[in-house]
Design a protein around this motif. Structure first.
Motif, short mmCIF file in Angstrom:
data_model
loop_
_atom_site.label_atom_id
_atom_site.label_comp_id
_atom_site.label_asym_id
_atom_site.label_seq_id
_atom_site.Cartn_x
_atom_site.Cartn_y
_atom_site.Cartn_z
N PRO A 20 39.78 28.14 20.75
CA PRO A 20 39.74 26.89 19.48
C PRO A 20 40.80 26.16 20.36
O PRO A 20 41.41 24.72 19.68
CB PRO A 20 39.64 28.13 18.32
N ARG A 21 41.94 27.07 21.19
CA ARG A 21 43.09 26.31 20.91
C ARG A 21 43.53 24.37 22.22
O ARG A 21 43.61 23.86 21.87
CB ARG A 21 43.93 26.95 22.21
N ARG A 23 40.05 23.52 22.14
CA ARG A 23 39.49 22.01 21.34
C ARG A 23 40.27 21.10 20.50
O ARG A 23 40.06 20.76 20.44
CB ARG A 23 38.09 23.24 20.34
N ALA A 24 40.74 22.31 20.02
CA ALA A 24 41.96 21.49 19.18
C ALA A 24 43.37 20.78 20.41
O ALA A 24 43.32 19.69 19.64
CB ALA A 24 43.38 22.61 18.78
N ARG A 28 39.11 17.96 19.04
CA ARG A 28 38.80 17.63 18.21
C ARG A 28 38.86 18.81 16.82
O ARG A 28 39.93 19.60 17.11
CB ARG A 28 37.55 18.62 19.23
N ARG A 29 38.64 18.57 15.23
CA ARG A 29 39.30 19.68 14.62
C ARG A 29 38.04 20.87 14.63
O ARG A 29 36.59 20.85 14.76
CB ARG A 29 38.47 19.16 13.06
N ILE A 30 38.67 21.96 14.17
CA ILE A 30 38.11 23.54 14.75
C ILE A 30 38.04 23.81 12.81
O ILE A 30 38.99 23.92 12.13
CB ILE A 30 39.11 24.09 14.93
#
Length: 86
Positions: A20-21, A23-24, A28-30
């Motif tokens: 997720p890090r 993607r963030a 991007r919204r996680i």
């Protein structure tokens, strides 16, 4: 075994880069997606202010009545100041 798959600290650091890090960092919204857009909720508040029933608001916006209860109750509690009892 020293260079085996999944052993050592290096594999854990690589997992963080793929999660997720990353993607963030890419913008991007996680997390859980937004259930109802803010513009629909605002439209529902406007309709309620005009005296429209919850059933009619649900039909127009596509937001279930149970969610409307929550959204519109939050708006009423936020609009009235607490501690102002005159």
């Amino acid at each position: 075994m020293a260079g085996g798959r999944g052993s050592g600290v290096g594999s854990a650091a690589g997992a963080l880069q793929r999660g997720p890090r990353r993607r963030a960092a890419a913008g991007r919204r996680i997390g859980r997606p937004v259930a109802h857009p803010a513009d629909k909720i605002e439209y529902a508040r406007l309709l309620k202010h005009q005296g429209t029933s919850l059933g009619q608001i649900a039909a127009k916006t596509g937001i279930p009545k149970t969610s409307l209860h929550r959204y519109l109750a939050d708006a009423v509690s936020a609009a009235t100041p607490s501690g102002d009892t005159q």
